[in-house]
Design an enzyme around this catalytic site. Sequence first.
Site, PDB file in Angstrom:
ATOM      1  N   GLY A  13       0.837  -1.201   0.000  1.00  0.00           N
ATOM      2  CA  GLY A  13       0.000   0.000   0.000  1.00  0.00           C
ATOM      3  C   GLY A  13       0.867   1.244   0.000  1.00  0.00           C
ATOM      4  N   THR A  15       1.360   3.302  -2.603  1.00  0.00           N
ATOM      5  CA  THR A  15       1.072   4.228  -3.709  1.00  0.00           C
ATOM      6  C   THR A  15       0.160   5.381  -3.310  1.00  0.00           C
ATOM      7  OG1 THR A  15      -0.795   2.853  -4.404  1.00  0.00           O
ATOM      8  CG2 THR A  15       1.344   2.404  -5.435  1.00  0.00           C
ATOM      9  N   TYR A 150     -13.853  -4.152   9.996  1.00  0.00           N
ATOM     10  CA  TYR A 150     -12.546  -3.468   9.867  1.00  0.00           C
ATOM     11  C   TYR A 150     -11.883  -3.355  11.244  1.00  0.00           C
ATOM     12  CZ  TYR A 150      -9.419   0.576   9.116  1.00  0.00           C
ATOM     13  OH  TYR A 150      -8.342   1.427   9.071  1.00  0.00           O
TER      14      TYR A 150
HETATM   15  N1  LIG Z   1      -6.488   7.365   6.819  1.00  0.00           N
HETATM   16  C1  LIG Z   1      -6.973   7.083   8.017  1.00  0.00           C
HETATM   17  O1  LIG Z   1      -7.737   7.857   8.605  1.00  0.00           O
HETATM   18  C2  LIG Z   1      -6.577   5.797   8.715  1.00  0.00           C
HETATM   19  C3  LIG Z   1      -6.958   5.633  10.056  1.00  0.00           C
HETATM   20  C4  LIG Z   1      -6.598   4.461  10.718  1.00  0.00           C
HETATM   21  C5  LIG Z   1      -5.873   3.484  10.061  1.00  0.00           C
HETATM   22  N2  LIG Z   1      -5.519   3.675   8.763  1.00  0.00           N
HETATM   23  C6  LIG Z   1      -4.764   2.597   8.123  1.00  0.00           C
HETATM   24  O2  LIG Z   1      -3.649   3.147   7.470  1.00  0.00           O
HETATM   25  C7  LIG Z   1      -3.299   2.325   6.348  1.00  0.00           C
HETATM   26  C8  LIG Z   1      -3.174   3.182   5.118  1.00  0.00           C
HETATM   27  O3  LIG Z   1      -4.368   3.897   4.932  1.00  0.00           O
HETATM   28  P1  LIG Z   1      -4.433   5.217   4.021  1.00  0.00           P
HETATM   29  O4  LIG Z   1      -5.498   6.065   4.608  1.00  0.00           O
HETATM   30  O5  LIG Z   1      -3.069   5.745   3.805  1.00  0.00           O
HETATM   31  O6  LIG Z   1      -5.042   4.584   2.687  1.00  0.00           O
HETATM   32  P2  LIG Z   1      -4.926   4.971   1.148  1.00  0.00           P
HETATM   33  O7  LIG Z   1      -4.545   6.395   0.964  1.00  0.00           O
HETATM   34  O8  LIG Z   1      -6.194   4.485   0.519  1.00  0.00           O
HETATM   35  O9  LIG Z   1      -3.758   4.034   0.644  1.00  0.00           O
HETATM   36  C9  LIG Z   1      -3.953   2.650   0.728  1.00  0.00           C
HETATM   37  C10 LIG Z   1      -2.864   1.931  -0.013  1.00  0.00           C
HETATM   38  O10 LIG Z   1      -3.090   0.522   0.125  1.00  0.00           O
HETATM   39  C11 LIG Z   1      -3.286  -0.051  -1.166  1.00  0.00           C
HETATM   40  N3  LIG Z   1      -4.275  -1.109  -1.063  1.00  0.00           N
HETATM   41  C12 LIG Z   1      -5.540  -1.033  -0.567  1.00  0.00           C
HETATM   42  N4  LIG Z   1      -6.124  -2.236  -0.647  1.00  0.00           N
HETATM   43  C13 LIG Z   1      -5.224  -3.077  -1.206  1.00  0.00           C
HETATM   44  C14 LIG Z   1      -5.248  -4.437  -1.546  1.00  0.00           C
HETATM   45  N5  LIG Z   1      -6.317  -5.198  -1.328  1.00  0.00           N
HETATM   46  N6  LIG Z   1      -4.132  -4.978  -2.103  1.00  0.00           N
HETATM   47  C15 LIG Z   1      -3.037  -4.212  -2.327  1.00  0.00           C
HETATM   48  N7  LIG Z   1      -2.968  -2.914  -2.030  1.00  0.00           N
HETATM   49  C16 LIG Z   1      -4.057  -2.352  -1.478  1.00  0.00           C
HETATM   50  C17 LIG Z   1      -3.732   1.108  -2.035  1.00  0.00           C
HETATM   51  O11 LIG Z   1      -3.484   0.811  -3.392  1.00  0.00           O
HETATM   52  P3  LIG Z   1      -4.685   0.986  -4.477  1.00  0.00           P
HETATM   53  O12 LIG Z   1      -5.205   2.363  -4.265  1.00  0.00           O
HETATM   54  O13 LIG Z   1      -3.997   0.770  -5.752  1.00  0.00           O
HETATM   55  O14 LIG Z   1      -5.669  -0.092  -4.113  1.00  0.00           O
HETATM   56  C18 LIG Z   1      -2.873   2.226  -1.500  1.00  0.00           C
HETATM   57  O15 LIG Z   1      -1.560   2.124  -1.986  1.00  0.00           O
HETATM   58  C19 LIG Z   1      -4.380   1.252   6.275  1.00  0.00           C
HETATM   59  O16 LIG Z   1      -3.919   0.089   6.937  1.00  0.00           O
HETATM   60  C20 LIG Z   1      -5.535   1.857   7.047  1.00  0.00           C
HETATM   61  O17 LIG Z   1      -6.377   0.866   7.598  1.00  0.00           O
HETATM   62  C21 LIG Z   1      -5.856   4.801   8.071  1.00  0.00           C
END
Ligand SMILES: NC(=O)c1ccc[n+]([C@@H]2O[C@H](COP(=O)([O-])OP(=O)(O)OC[C@H]3O[C@@H](n4cnc5c(N)ncnc54)[C@H](OP(=O)(O)O)[C@@H]3O)[C@@H](O)[C@H]2O)c1
Length: 252
Positions: A13, A15, A150
């Site tokens: 993840g 990207t 989740y």
């Molecule tokens: N943002 C928040 O508020 C928040 C809060 C708590 C925890 N988190 C955690 O932080 C982490 C990153 O979140 P983020 O907010 O930075 O998300 P994001 O901006 O959507 O980035 C997610 C990344 O994971 C990849 N990804 C998602 N599903 C995938 C799959 N099934 N297989 C391979 N790659 C996958 C996406 O690639 P594609 O776009 O190409 O699918 C992207 O590179 C996650 O574990 C999330 O649960 C986030």
Amino acid sequence: MDRLKGKTALITGGTSGIGLATARLFRAEGARLAITGRDAARLAAAQEELGSETLIIRSEAGSLSEIDSLMEQVKNHFGQLDVLFLNAASALPAPVELVTGAQFDEIMNVNFKGIFFSIQKALPMLGGNASIIVTTSITNRTGSPNFSIYGASKAALRSLVQSLGLALIARGIRINAINPGPIDTGGFNRLPLPQEVFQAVKSDIEGRSPIKRLGTPEEVAKVALFLASDDSAYVVGEEIVVDGGISLVCLP
Ligand SMILES: NC(=O)c1ccc[n+]([C@@H]2O[C@H](COP(=O)([O-])OP(=O)(O)OC[C@H]3O[C@@H](n4cnc5c(N)ncnc54)[C@H](OP(=O)(O)O)[C@@H]3O)[C@@H](O)[C@H]2O)c1
């Protein structure tokens, strides 16, 4: 500038959001990188930004066969790994009545099963002094009505980090978790909600947060750097909350 000099890192993840901010920081700190994602445009943009020396791999985080192939490619390219940052997750909101079996499996496969087997399959590549980091979420402590599966998947990860913390430290491998609160990422902004609902959710979070704002991906990346580097050499099986204090708030 050189806190990861000579180290190799795989970020799933990588990207978008937290993963991409961490890739930028790890690269600036001297790491050789491999990152994964799925969306072709985001993969291409990451390649453009992170340069041809970064290995960019399209890989589905919930598929055991794709995890096998990912680890094979990383092994062929780097030979070994120092940092494994398992950050990709599926975060589909749904009220309890609307959760389908397919959604349940998707979230648990990507957020828990895929992470367990990524660790297992990466182990032969991880040398002594390696660091594994997983991304959890404050929903694993606070509860969140529309993110029940989740949050449960992230709670399972917290337990996994403790058990594997004990299982792996004898080999010199540390595993820890980063536990973010609301972070202003691409994924957060792509939540499948009508615009007015999304704005209301965001304003509500900002209002309730002690720090009165969302976090930035860069603020989480700095914690990932700490856990990846030797600065955290004595930190094992821990989960570091990065949430501006929101999970401390008790609502009346
Ligand atoms: N943002 C928040 O508020 C928040 C809060 C708590 C925890 N988190 C955690 O932080 C982490 C990153 O979140 P983020 O907010 O930075 O998300 P994001 O901006 O959507 O980035 C997610 C990344 O994971 C990849 N990804 C998602 N599903 C995938 C799959 N099934 N297989 C391979 N790659 C996958 C996406 O690639 P594609 O776009 O190409 O699918 C992207 O590179 C996650 O574990 C999330 O649960 C986030």
